[in-house]
Design a protein around this motif. Structure first.
Motif, PDB file in Angstrom:
ATOM      1  N   GLY A  67       4.684  10.819   1.969  1.00 29.02           N
ATOM      2  CA  GLY A  67       4.245   9.283   1.344  1.00 29.02           C
ATOM      3  C   GLY A  67       3.769   8.277   2.695  1.00 29.02           C
ATOM      4  N   PHE A  68       2.428   7.758   2.374  1.00 28.03           N
ATOM      5  CA  PHE A  68       2.271   6.785   3.321  1.00 28.03           C
ATOM      6  C   PHE A  68       2.274   5.502   2.766  1.00 28.03           C
ATOM      7  N   ALA A  69       3.167   4.637   3.178  1.00 25.05           N
ATOM      8  CA  ALA A  69       3.516   3.108   2.871  1.00 25.05           C
ATOM      9  C   ALA A  69       3.067   2.272   3.944  1.00 25.05           C
ATOM     10  N   SER A  70       2.619   1.219   3.636  1.00 24.65           N
ATOM     11  CA  SER A  70       1.980   0.315   4.898  1.00 24.65           C
ATOM     12  C   SER A  70       2.035  -1.158   4.161  1.00 24.65           C
ATOM     13  N   LYS A  71       1.979  -1.981   5.045  1.00 24.10           N
ATOM     14  CA  LYS A  71       2.000  -3.662   4.949  1.00 24.10           C
ATOM     15  C   LYS A  71       0.717  -3.853   4.746  1.00 24.10           C
ATOM     16  N   THR A  72      -0.382  -3.221   5.751  1.00 22.38           N
ATOM     17  CA  THR A  72      -1.615  -3.789   5.600  1.00 22.38           C
ATOM     18  C   THR A  72      -2.768  -2.806   5.638  1.00 22.38           C
ATOM     19  N   ILE A  74       0.907  -1.295  -0.040  1.00 19.47           N
ATOM     20  CA  ILE A  74      -0.157  -0.122  -0.001  1.00 19.47           C
ATOM     21  C   ILE A  74       0.975   1.241   0.170  1.00 19.47           C
ATOM     22  N   SER A  75       0.623   2.015  -0.910  1.00 23.85           N
ATOM     23  CA  SER A  75       1.562   3.148  -1.017  1.00 23.85           C
ATOM     24  C   SER A  75       0.839   4.320  -1.648  1.00 23.85           C
ATOM     25  N   LYS A  76       0.467   5.383  -0.879  1.00 20.38           N
ATOM     26  CA  LYS A  76      -0.371   6.485  -1.051  1.00 20.38           C
ATOM     27  C   LYS A  76       0.334   7.799  -0.743  1.00 20.38           C
ATOM     28  N   VAL A  77       0.005   8.999  -1.396  1.00 18.73           N
ATOM     29  CA  VAL A  77       0.644  10.023  -1.240  1.00 18.73           C
ATOM     30  C   VAL A  77      -0.461  11.119  -0.767  1.00 18.73           C
ATOM     31  N   TYR A  78      -0.051  12.158   0.561  1.00 15.18           N
ATOM     32  CA  TYR A  78      -0.802  13.032   0.752  1.00 15.18           C
ATOM     33  C   TYR A  78      -0.290  14.603   1.008  1.00 15.18           C
ATOM     34  N   GLN A  79      -1.134  15.493   1.044  1.00 15.29           N
ATOM     35  CA  GLN A  79      -0.453  16.841   0.761  1.00 15.29           C
ATOM     36  C   GLN A  79      -0.653  17.810   2.256  1.00 15.29           C
ATOM     37  N   THR A 138      -4.740  19.471  18.252  1.00 12.38           N
ATOM     38  CA  THR A 138      -3.799  20.077  17.171  1.00 12.38           C
ATOM     39  C   THR A 138      -4.229  21.461  16.732  1.00 12.38           C
ATOM     40  N   LYS A 139      -3.382  22.075  15.674  1.00 11.92           N
ATOM     41  CA  LYS A 139      -3.519  23.254  15.076  1.00 11.92           C
ATOM     42  C   LYS A 139      -4.040  23.214  13.705  1.00 11.92           C
ATOM     43  N   TYR A 140      -3.327  22.008  13.220  1.00 19.20           N
ATOM     44  CA  TYR A 140      -3.739  21.862  11.822  1.00 19.20           C
ATOM     45  C   TYR A 140      -4.350  20.568  11.248  1.00 19.20           C
ATOM     46  N   TYR A 141      -3.748  19.437  11.980  1.00 17.67           N
ATOM     47  CA  TYR A 141      -4.552  18.253  11.740  1.00 17.67           C
ATOM     48  C   TYR A 141      -5.713  18.055  12.474  1.00 17.67           C
ATOM     49  N   ASN A 142      -6.722  17.512  11.404  1.00 14.34           N
ATOM     50  CA  ASN A 142      -7.901  17.043  12.190  1.00 14.34           C
ATOM     51  C   ASN A 142      -8.535  15.768  11.154  1.00 14.34           C
ATOM     52  N   ILE A 143      -9.527  15.012  11.529  1.00 15.30           N
ATOM     53  CA  ILE A 143      -9.863  13.883  10.862  1.00 15.30           C
ATOM     54  C   ILE A 143     -10.444  14.272   9.476  1.00 15.30           C
ATOM     55  N   PRO A 144     -11.288  15.393   9.229  1.00 11.71           N
ATOM     56  CA  PRO A 144     -11.653  15.699   7.882  1.00 11.71           C
ATOM     57  C   PRO A 144     -10.572  16.145   7.077  1.00 11.71           C
ATOM     58  N   LEU A 145      -9.590  16.664   7.600  1.00 11.83           N
ATOM     59  CA  LEU A 145      -8.443  17.085   6.542  1.00 11.83           C
ATOM     60  C   LEU A 145      -7.632  15.828   6.492  1.00 11.83           C
ATOM     61  N   HIS A 146      -7.663  14.984   7.405  1.00 11.66           N
ATOM     62  CA  HIS A 146      -6.664  13.770   7.185  1.00 11.66           C
ATOM     63  C   HIS A 146      -7.093  13.117   5.736  1.00 11.66           C
ATOM     64  N   ILE A 147      -8.472  12.984   5.783  1.00 10.02           N
ATOM     65  CA  ILE A 147      -9.407  12.486   4.755  1.00 10.02           C
ATOM     66  C   ILE A 147      -8.860  13.249   3.486  1.00 10.02           C
ATOM     67  N   GLY A 148      -9.409  14.561   3.598  1.00  5.60           N
ATOM     68  CA  GLY A 148      -8.995  15.385   2.535  1.00  5.60           C
ATOM     69  C   GLY A 148      -7.488  15.307   1.921  1.00  5.60           C
ATOM     70  N   ALA A 149      -6.706  15.272   2.726  1.00  8.08           N
ATOM     71  CA  ALA A 149      -5.368  15.476   2.280  1.00  8.08           C
ATOM     72  C   ALA A 149      -4.812  14.059   1.144  1.00  8.08           C
ATOM     73  N   PHE A 150      -5.686  13.184   1.343  1.00  5.13           N
ATOM     74  CA  PHE A 150      -5.387  12.162   0.419  1.00  5.13           C
ATOM     75  C   PHE A 150      -5.923  12.305  -0.933  1.00  5.13           C
ATOM     76  N   ALA A 151      -6.839  13.339  -1.101  1.00  2.00           N
ATOM     77  CA  ALA A 151      -7.536  13.778  -2.219  1.00  2.00           C
ATOM     78  C   ALA A 151      -6.600  14.659  -3.171  1.00  2.00           C
ATOM     79  N   LEU A 152      -5.985  14.344  -4.428  1.00  2.00           N
ATOM     80  CA  LEU A 152      -5.010  15.032  -4.865  1.00  2.00           C
ATOM     81  C   LEU A 152      -5.433  15.819  -6.085  1.00  2.00           C
ATOM     82  N   PRO A 153      -4.748  16.735  -6.524  1.00  2.00           N
ATOM     83  CA  PRO A 153      -5.002  17.471  -7.770  1.00  2.00           C
ATOM     84  C   PRO A 153      -4.602  16.379  -8.846  1.00  2.00           C
TER      85      PRO A 153
END
Ligand code: SAM
Length: 285
Positions: free
Chosen positions: A233-238, A214-219, A257-272
């Motif tokens: 980069g987010f690389a994972s075994k499972t 599993i190899s994904k990218v977030y921004q 946290t000041k920047y991170y939150n759960i909706p942003l976590h999900i959105g960060a993997f939606a790339l241009p």
């Protein structure tokens, strides 16, 4: 007299910050280390003239490199950080009571020394009793570890100079080996915007895809890095970074946290679209 820090982002683009005073300057065995103070960005650290962090925007980088994997794997107990001698990544990790141990492998002792002295806002947790610091090359350190870490965070400089080895196939393969069954590796993944950075980003992605199932990218948006558009980069075994995320479980930890939150976590993997295309191109090669 005016004093400006300037960094070339490309041959034709320059980024500059007005400096109030220089707090530290040193030449280590590996690189030149400078720490400045400015009105707009507070204190900032540069290595060989390249911006590493500023007091004003470091929270974005450090929260995104730590809380994204920790929200997927909050049960992580044993963590390895490679690079990151300023301490910002370790600071965010120590906010998790469940973490039992953090190994920090930093090639340059002088970065840690200067950060402890002049960047207390990032270095504040380096003395935490769960942290062990090794002054070694991460490329060599990782060769001798197997099935040991739940999470590896590669908080490196760019893919030239001492950081070069941390973008190689050998390194990623050894990170895979050093991880436990459900282990995750996260790395700073350069920027997609300017061609030279984008090339490094694509090359790293190709090598990670070849090493992990599993190899994904977030921004994230980091104002003082070239173009301000930065990838991780987010690389994972499972575990998948979005479908295996459990909102309740992370929110119950009550980590502010000041920047991170759960909706942003999900959105960060939606790339241009253009970034998706760049990644797809190397995935199918
Ligand atoms: N946030 C930063 C960025 O992306 O610009 C990274 C910051 S951190 C200061 C990077 C650290 O990685 C530096 O202190 C550098 O000395 C360390 N480093 C570079 N190559 C390394 C290697 N091969 N092994 C361990 N640490 C390394």
């Amino acid at each position: 007299m005016d004093f400006w820090f300037k960094e070339k982002h490309t041959k034709n683009v320059e980024f500059s910050i007005r400096v109030d005073r220089q707090l530290y300057s040193g030449q280590s065995e590996f690189q030149r280390i400078d720490i400045f103070e400015s009105v707009e960005f507070g204190r900032f650290l540069t290595l060989d003239g390249y911006m590493m962090l500023t007091e004003k925007d470091e929270f974005i980088y450090h929260e995104m490199i730590v809380h994204v994997p920790m929200a997927v794997l909050p049960e992580a107990r044993n963590i390895l950080v490679i690079g990151g001698g300023d301490g910002g990544t370790v600071r965010e990790l120590t906010r998790y009571d469940g973490i039992e141990h953090i190994d920090l492998v930093e090639i340059d002792e002088e970065v840690v020394f200067a950060s402890k002295e002049y960047l207390p806002f990032t270095a504040s947790a380096l003395e935490d009793e769960r942290v062990s610091i090794y002054y070694e090359d991460g490329l060599k350190f990782i060769r001798y570890h197997e099935n040991e870490y739940d999470l590896i965070i590669v908080d490196s400089t760019d893919p030239f100079g001492p950081g070069e080895g941390l973008f190689t196939k050998e390194f990623y393969g050894n990170c895979y080996k050093a991880l436990t069954e459900h282990g995750i590796m996260v790395n700073q993944h350069e920027s997609p915007f300017y061609p030279e950075d984008a090339y490094a980003m694509q090359r790293a992605h190709k090598r990670i895809v070849e090493s992990f199932p599993i190899s994904k990218v977030y921004q994230a948006h980091i104002p003082t890095y070239p173009s301000g558009h930065w990838l991780f980069g987010f690389a994972s075994k499972t575990y998948h970074p979005v479908s295996d995320l459990n909102r309740r479980r992370w929110e119950d930890l009550n980590i502010r946290t000041k920047y991170y939150n759960i909706p942003l976590h999900i959105g960060a993997f939606a790339l241009p679209g253009y970034v998706e295309n760049m990644l797809r191109t190397v995935e199918v090669q």
